[in-house]
Design a protein around this motif. Structure first.
Motif, PDB file in Angstrom:
ATOM      1  N   GLU A 426       0.825  -1.201   0.000  1.00  8.62           N
ATOM      2  CA  GLU A 426       0.000   0.000   0.000  1.00  8.62           C
ATOM      3  C   GLU A 426       0.866   1.261   0.000  1.00  8.62           C
ATOM      4  N   TYR A 427       2.001   1.217   0.662  1.00  6.88           N
ATOM      5  CA  TYR A 427       2.924   2.353   0.666  1.00  6.88           C
ATOM      6  C   TYR A 427       3.335   2.691  -0.764  1.00  6.88           C
ATOM      7  N   HIS A 428       3.664   1.665  -1.545  1.00  8.18           N
ATOM      8  CA  HIS A 428       4.109   1.896  -2.915  1.00  8.18           C
ATOM      9  C   HIS A 428       2.968   2.397  -3.789  1.00  8.18           C
ATOM     10  N   ALA A 429       1.749   1.904  -3.563  1.00 10.24           N
ATOM     11  CA  ALA A 429       0.594   2.400  -4.314  1.00 10.24           C
ATOM     12  C   ALA A 429       0.380   3.885  -4.051  1.00 10.24           C
ATOM     13  N   VAL A 430       0.477   4.273  -2.791  1.00  7.75           N
ATOM     14  CA  VAL A 430       0.289   5.672  -2.406  1.00  7.75           C
ATOM     15  C   VAL A 430       1.396   6.545  -2.982  1.00  7.75           C
ATOM     16  N   LYS A 431       2.618   6.062  -2.919  1.00  7.94           N
ATOM     17  CA  LYS A 431       3.777   6.823  -3.402  1.00  7.94           C
ATOM     18  C   LYS A 431       3.644   7.171  -4.877  1.00  7.94           C
ATOM     19  N   HIS A 432       2.978   6.311  -5.643  1.00  8.46           N
ATOM     20  CA  HIS A 432       2.793   6.582  -7.069  1.00  8.46           C
ATOM     21  C   HIS A 432       2.001   7.866  -7.301  1.00  8.46           C
ATOM     22  N   TYR A 433       1.157   8.236  -6.353  1.00  8.72           N
ATOM     23  CA  TYR A 433       0.414   9.495  -6.448  1.00  8.72           C
ATOM     24  C   TYR A 433       1.122  10.637  -5.725  1.00  8.72           C
ATOM     25  N   THR A 434       1.521  10.385  -4.478  1.00  9.69           N
ATOM     26  CA  THR A 434       1.964  11.488  -3.620  1.00  9.69           C
ATOM     27  C   THR A 434       3.276  12.123  -4.070  1.00  9.69           C
ATOM     28  N   ARG A 435       4.121  11.356  -4.744  1.00  9.34           N
ATOM     29  CA  ARG A 435       5.387  11.931  -5.213  1.00  9.34           C
ATOM     30  C   ARG A 435       5.182  12.927  -6.351  1.00  9.34           C
ATOM     31  N   PHE A 436       3.999  12.895  -6.979  1.00  7.99           N
ATOM     32  CA  PHE A 436       3.797  13.692  -8.190  1.00  7.99           C
ATOM     33  C   PHE A 436       2.647  14.689  -8.113  1.00  7.99           C
ATOM     34  N   ILE A 437       1.705  14.482  -7.201  1.00 10.70           N
ATOM     35  CA  ILE A 437       0.587  15.420  -7.068  1.00 10.70           C
ATOM     36  C   ILE A 437       0.851  16.309  -5.860  1.00 10.70           C
ATOM     37  N   ALA A 438       1.284  17.534  -6.127  1.00 11.45           N
ATOM     38  CA  ALA A 438       1.573  18.519  -5.085  1.00 11.45           C
ATOM     39  C   ALA A 438       0.395  19.474  -4.960  1.00 11.45           C
ATOM     40  N   PRO A 439       0.311  20.219  -3.853  1.00 13.33           N
ATOM     41  CA  PRO A 439      -0.717  21.259  -3.756  1.00 13.33           C
ATOM     42  C   PRO A 439      -0.651  22.197  -4.957  1.00 13.33           C
ATOM     43  N   GLY A 440      -1.793  22.496  -5.523  1.00 16.59           N
ATOM     44  CA  GLY A 440      -1.842  23.333  -6.712  1.00 16.59           C
ATOM     45  C   GLY A 440      -1.946  22.543  -8.004  1.00 16.59           C
ATOM     46  N   THR A 441      -1.780  21.226  -7.931  1.00 13.84           N
ATOM     47  CA  THR A 441      -1.930  20.375  -9.109  1.00 13.84           C
ATOM     48  C   THR A 441      -3.403  20.280  -9.498  1.00 13.84           C
ATOM     49  N   GLU A 442      -3.688  20.401 -10.784  1.00 11.51           N
ATOM     50  CA  GLU A 442      -5.061  20.291 -11.267  1.00 11.51           C
ATOM     51  C   GLU A 442      -5.358  18.854 -11.677  1.00 11.51           C
ATOM     52  N   ILE A 443      -6.471  18.318 -11.164  1.00 14.92           N
ATOM     53  CA  ILE A 443      -6.951  17.016 -11.611  1.00 14.92           C
ATOM     54  C   ILE A 443      -7.850  17.292 -12.811  1.00 14.92           C
ATOM     55  N   ILE A 444      -7.478  16.779 -13.983  1.00 19.86           N
ATOM     56  CA  ILE A 444      -8.186  17.214 -15.190  1.00 19.86           C
ATOM     57  C   ILE A 444      -9.037  16.125 -15.846  1.00 19.86           C
ATOM     58  N   ALA A 445      -8.815  14.860 -15.545  1.00 20.41           N
ATOM     59  CA  ALA A 445      -9.645  13.806 -16.133  1.00 20.41           C
ATOM     60  C   ALA A 445      -9.419  12.503 -15.386  1.00 20.41           C
ATOM     61  N   TYR A 446     -10.417  11.631 -15.419  1.00 18.83           N
ATOM     62  CA  TYR A 446     -10.225  10.314 -14.807  1.00 18.83           C
ATOM     63  C   TYR A 446     -11.167   9.302 -15.433  1.00 18.83           C
ATOM     64  N   LYS A 447     -10.783   8.044 -15.319  1.00 18.26           N
ATOM     65  CA  LYS A 447     -11.623   6.906 -15.679  1.00 18.26           C
ATOM     66  C   LYS A 447     -11.620   5.955 -14.510  1.00 18.26           C
ATOM     67  N   GLY A 448     -12.799   5.600 -14.017  1.00 15.19           N
ATOM     68  CA  GLY A 448     -12.869   4.689 -12.888  1.00 15.19           C
ATOM     69  C   GLY A 448     -12.363   3.303 -13.246  1.00 15.19           C
ATOM     70  N   GLN A 449     -12.235   2.462 -12.245  1.00 14.97           N
ATOM     71  CA  GLN A 449     -11.688   1.116 -12.467  1.00 14.97           C
ATOM     72  C   GLN A 449     -12.501   0.354 -13.500  1.00 14.97           C
ATOM     73  N   GLY A 450     -13.823   0.381 -13.389  1.00 19.03           N
ATOM     74  CA  GLY A 450     -14.690  -0.244 -14.372  1.00 19.03           C
ATOM     75  C   GLY A 450     -14.485  -1.739 -14.505  1.00 19.03           C
ATOM     76  N   ASP A 451     -15.145  -2.316 -15.500  1.00 19.45           N
ATOM     77  CA  ASP A 451     -15.063  -3.756 -15.720  1.00 19.45           C
ATOM     78  C   ASP A 451     -13.706  -4.179 -16.264  1.00 19.45           C
ATOM     79  N   ASP A 452     -12.961  -3.226 -16.839  1.00 20.90           N
ATOM     80  CA  ASP A 452     -11.652  -3.586 -17.396  1.00 20.90           C
ATOM     81  C   ASP A 452     -10.530  -3.534 -16.371  1.00 20.90           C
ATOM     82  N   ASN A 453     -10.863  -3.147 -15.126  1.00 18.64           N
ATOM     83  CA  ASN A 453      -9.869  -3.123 -14.042  1.00 18.64           C
ATOM     84  C   ASN A 453      -8.674  -2.241 -14.361  1.00 18.64           C
ATOM     85  N   LYS A 454      -8.947  -1.084 -14.988  1.00 18.30           N
ATOM     86  CA  LYS A 454      -7.865  -0.159 -15.356  1.00 18.30           C
ATOM     87  C   LYS A 454      -8.243   1.266 -14.928  1.00 18.30           C
ATOM     88  N   PRO A 455      -8.037   1.634 -13.655  1.00 20.99           N
ATOM     89  CA  PRO A 455      -8.284   3.026 -13.252  1.00 20.99           C
ATOM     90  C   PRO A 455      -7.210   3.944 -13.823  1.00 20.99           C
TER      91      PRO A 455
END
Length: 504
Positions: A426-455
């Motif tokens: 779980e630490y490594h999963a979190v690190k994949h986001y936290t190392r790159f999303i800093a305050p002021g970063t804009e979240i501009i698009a997303y796709k949920g996990q869905g049936d294809d298991n690809k968030p």
């Protein structure tokens, strides 16, 4: 003439150079699979995709501008940290709180009194009938929570904090005790369990808050009929005053609290510290007591509603329907089943701020599957407009079991026998986001996990660079394709992998 030709050649050369640089544009690819974390390589953008895009970025307005990552300060986390040497503690705290660390937390959550990861039950005033709060104190916090926070402040002196209680002082409740329901983990009489649904079905659901397995469907299956907090104006006002005393006491310790939420999980009918509230009671306390008291004594502190851990959308909408209360709150915290109604409520009230108030803790497996779940949770909450994300236990010892029998996950695990340290999947999963999303970063698009298991989540950092986060939770390699402008980030990702692509 020669000068014009030379000028044209220079211009043409510049264009060629520009086009070449665009065509050669690459992203740094950070990839993690179990046992092989944080491998880095490069991937080039394509002019034509092999397959259809999973997600298209066309320059629309951002979903939300991110504010910060947060963690919760719990007694059992402090106990786990204290098993280690000073050098080991410093390494962990730097990784969690330093601006150049892994988690880069800028926010802290504090429980007013005991939560389920306290060593035992306590509150800030257990003197029965002390409506004047003469005996209010934070003495217990001074032995653990406050030293814990000070250790974190060494690596980020600008940490901000918010507070929510799990349970008021026991004498402020109709049962006179800290849990909601009886169990083998507390001393509440089973004869009092009928109070939860008095006036409806007096039988409680033995599986509603069982501490193993998963919860599916509507939660809770039946909403509390009684407020467990005594609805006497004297008690309600004393409790509102207690929040302000807590803010004052922590300020004296150089710990600034800037946000209050009145209750953690009012819809968990727990054997550990908790308090059930009805919609009417929640409105009454926040609108008539807590909000005006904060406005009078601490106008700088924001009032949020929540933490909503129910997918009973009708109930959440009822709580938020009061017009006067709407004008007094600044935002809402969602966690657990509350994630299901977050998109609907945000659509109804885009004027508020939204946060994930608690990442889900799992059941003590500490495995890669739990990490995939957390990776998907971050995708969901940020993709649906939350500007903060708060983690629960970031370090635990042993099997992560609480005094009330719930085994939970953590980002870091300490073996009590040899005091060895494991950075969990779980630490490594979190690190994949936290190392790159800093305050002021804009979240501009997303796709949920869905049936294809690809968030998939796409962000743009303050420097204007794109970042793509993609998980593959399948047993086979998968193609992912994100169209960014007229170019395509397309590649094959490994089974059960976390992937972050950062624009160079």
């Amino acid at each position: 003439m020669k000068r014009q030709v030379r000028s044209l050649l220079l211009t043409a050369g510049a264009i060629v150079t520009f086009v070449s640089s665009v065509q050669a544009q690459s992203y740094q690819w950070t990839e993690s699979t179990e046992g092989k974390e944080w491998n880095q390589s490069k991937v080039k953008l394509l002019n034509k995709p092999v397959g259809n895009p999973d997600l298209t970025i066309n320059g629309d307005e951002p979903i939300v501008t991110f504010r910060g990552w947060g963690v919760t300060f719990n007694e059992l986390d402090w106990d786990a940290l204290c098993m280690l040497t000073r050098e080991e503690q410093d390494t962990i705290l730097a990784r969690i709180f330093a601006p150049d660390g892994d988690l880069r937390a800028t926010r802290g959550r504090i429980s007013m009194g005991a939560n389920d990861y306290a060593r035992s039950w306590y509150s800030c005033d257990e003197v029965t009938g002390d409506l004047e709060l003469r005996y209010f104190n934070i003495d217990r916090d001074k032995t653990s929570i406050i030293p814990f926070i000070r250790a974190a402040q060494k690596y980020n002196p600008d940490l901000g904090f918010w507070v929510s209680p799990w349970c008021p002082p026991s004498w402020m409740k109709i049962t006179g005790d800290y849990p909601v329901l009886s169990s083998k983990y507390n001393n509440v009489s089973p004869q009092l369990d009928y109070l939860l649904y008095a006036g409806a079905d007096a039988k409680t659901d033995p599986d509603e808050m069982k501490l193993t397995g998963s919860r599916d469907g509507v939660f809770p299956r039946q909403i509390a009929e009684n407020d467990y907090f005594i609805q006497d104006p004297r008690y309600l006002q004393a409790y509102a005053n207690m929040f302000c005393k807590f803010i004052d006491a922590y300020a004296e310790q150089n710990i600034p609290i800037d946000r209050v939420i009145y209750q953690n999980e009012a819809y968990s009918y727990t054997p550990y510290p908790g308090c059930a509230w009805t919609a009417e009671g929640s409105i009454r306390f926040n609108r008539d007591y807590l909000a005006p008291t904060l406005k009078r004594l601490h106008p700088e502190v924001e009032l949020y509603m929540g933490t909503f851990n129910t997918n009973r959308r009708d109930h959440v909408e009822t709580v938020l329907s009061d017009k006067e209360l709407q004008s007094q709150i600044k935002g809402i915290g969602f966690q657990w089943e509350g994630r299901e109604v977050l998109p609907h409520i945000r659509k109804q009230h885009p004027e508020w701020s939204y946060i994930c108030s608690e990442s889900e803790c799992g059941w003590g497996s500490f495995d890669w599957k739990a990490a995939e779940h957390t990776f998907e949770l971050i995708n969901h909450y940020l993709g649906n407009g939350c500007n903060e994300y708060t983690f629960w236990n970031f370090i635990l010892a042993g099997n992560g079991e609480s005094p009330w029998g719930w085994k939970q996950n953590a980002l870091i695990r300490v073996n009590p026998q040899d005091r060895s340290i494991t950075y969990t999947p779980e630490y490594h999963a979190v690190k994949h986001y936290t190392r790159f999303i800093a305050p002021g970063t804009e979240i501009i698009a997303y796709k949920g996990q869905g049936d294809d298991n690809k968030p998939i989540l796409v962000a743009k950092n303050p420097a204007g660079k794109h970042i793509v986060f993609a998980g593959n939770f399948n047993d086979t390699p998968q193609r992912i394709c994100v169209k960014i402008g007229n170019r395509y980030l397309e590649t094959t990702v490994k089974p059960h992998s976390f992937n972050t692509f950062t624009e160079k």
